[in-house]
Write a protein that holds these residues in place. Sequence first.
Motif, PDB file in Angstrom:
ATOM      1  N   LYS A  93       0.834  -1.202   0.000  1.00 16.80           N
ATOM      2  CA  LYS A  93       0.000   0.000   0.000  1.00 16.80           C
ATOM      3  C   LYS A  93       0.871   1.257   0.000  1.00 16.80           C
ATOM      4  N   ARG A  94       1.891   1.282   0.841  1.00 15.71           N
ATOM      5  CA  ARG A  94       2.770   2.446   0.944  1.00 15.71           C
ATOM      6  C   ARG A  94       3.472   2.732  -0.381  1.00 15.71           C
ATOM      7  N   ALA A  95       3.905   1.682  -1.045  1.00 18.26           N
ATOM      8  CA  ALA A  95       4.659   1.828  -2.298  1.00 18.26           C
ATOM      9  C   ALA A  95       3.742   1.964  -3.518  1.00 18.26           C
ATOM     10  N   HIS A  96       2.429   1.845  -3.322  1.00 20.76           N
ATOM     11  CA  HIS A  96       1.476   1.862  -4.439  1.00 20.76           C
ATOM     12  C   HIS A  96       1.813   0.765  -5.447  1.00 20.76           C
ATOM     13  N   GLY A  97       2.203  -0.381  -4.936  1.00 19.83           N
ATOM     14  CA  GLY A  97       2.595  -1.515  -5.762  1.00 19.83           C
ATOM     15  C   GLY A  97       4.100  -1.566  -5.926  1.00 19.83           C
ATOM     16  N   CYS A  98       4.621  -2.770  -6.095  1.00 23.68           N
ATOM     17  CA  CYS A  98       6.066  -2.942  -6.267  1.00 23.68           C
ATOM     18  C   CYS A  98       6.320  -4.337  -6.816  1.00 23.68           C
ATOM     19  N   ASP A  99       7.574  -4.584  -7.189  1.00 18.61           N
ATOM     20  CA  ASP A  99       7.897  -5.926  -7.651  1.00 18.61           C
ATOM     21  C   ASP A  99       8.266  -6.799  -6.445  1.00 18.61           C
ATOM     22  N   LEU A 100       8.239  -8.092  -6.636  1.00 22.11           N
ATOM     23  CA  LEU A 100       8.445  -9.052  -5.551  1.00 22.11           C
ATOM     24  C   LEU A 100       9.805  -8.876  -4.890  1.00 22.11           C
ATOM     25  N   THR A 156       0.979  -9.675 -11.123  1.00 17.16           N
ATOM     26  CA  THR A 156       1.050  -9.701 -12.577  1.00 17.16           C
ATOM     27  C   THR A 156       2.504  -9.831 -12.998  1.00 17.16           C
ATOM     28  N   PHE A 157       2.697 -10.311 -14.203  1.00 16.55           N
ATOM     29  CA  PHE A 157       4.040 -10.422 -14.752  1.00 16.55           C
ATOM     30  C   PHE A 157       4.312  -9.137 -15.507  1.00 16.55           C
ATOM     31  N   GLY A 158       5.229  -8.338 -15.000  1.00 17.27           N
ATOM     32  CA  GLY A 158       5.465  -7.011 -15.546  1.00 17.27           C
ATOM     33  C   GLY A 158       6.694  -6.908 -16.404  1.00 17.27           C
ATOM     34  N   ALA A 159       7.101  -5.662 -16.610  1.00 17.06           N
ATOM     35  CA  ALA A 159       8.265  -5.332 -17.430  1.00 17.06           C
ATOM     36  C   ALA A 159       9.515  -5.983 -16.862  1.00 17.06           C
ATOM     37  N   GLU A 160      10.415  -6.296 -17.732  1.00 15.97           N
ATOM     38  CA  GLU A 160      11.715  -6.865 -17.372  1.00 15.97           C
ATOM     39  C   GLU A 160      11.587  -8.198 -16.638  1.00 15.97           C
ATOM     40  N   GLY A 161      10.483  -8.899 -16.838  1.00 18.90           N
ATOM     41  CA  GLY A 161      10.317 -10.219 -16.249  1.00 18.90           C
ATOM     42  C   GLY A 161      10.148 -10.227 -14.740  1.00 18.90           C
ATOM     43  N   ARG A 162       9.585  -9.164 -14.181  1.00 24.09           N
ATOM     44  CA  ARG A 162       9.390  -9.076 -12.733  1.00 24.09           C
ATOM     45  C   ARG A 162       7.926  -9.305 -12.382  1.00 24.09           C
ATOM     46  N   TYR A 163       7.732  -9.945 -11.251  1.00 20.74           N
ATOM     47  CA  TYR A 163       6.377 -10.116 -10.747  1.00 20.74           C
ATOM     48  C   TYR A 163       5.998  -8.874  -9.954  1.00 20.74           C
TER      49      TYR A 163
END
Length: 79
Positions: A16-23, A54-61
């Motif tokens: 929540k603090r980061a407004h979403g992030c990669d794993l 979701t599977f995002g840019a640069e192959g990151r979850y």
Amino acid sequence: MASHTLVTHRILGEVKRAHGCDLDTLAKSLPDLSWSQVFLEVDRLSRRGEVLVTFGAEGRYMIRLPDHKKRAATHSVRP
């Protein structure tokens, strides 16, 4: 080892603090937890619909909170 509920709240709070992030970023933001602990809890939260993965840019979850406003508007409730 942190309790299950505490891990849940910390992960949800960080997302929540980061407004979403990669794993990997999420795991690094919680240095007292192992990557595996974070992964397993994110998996559990995803299955319950409490986070979206979701599977995002640069192959990151990518992990984010669901948009409950959109979800409520697109789902009708039948009596």
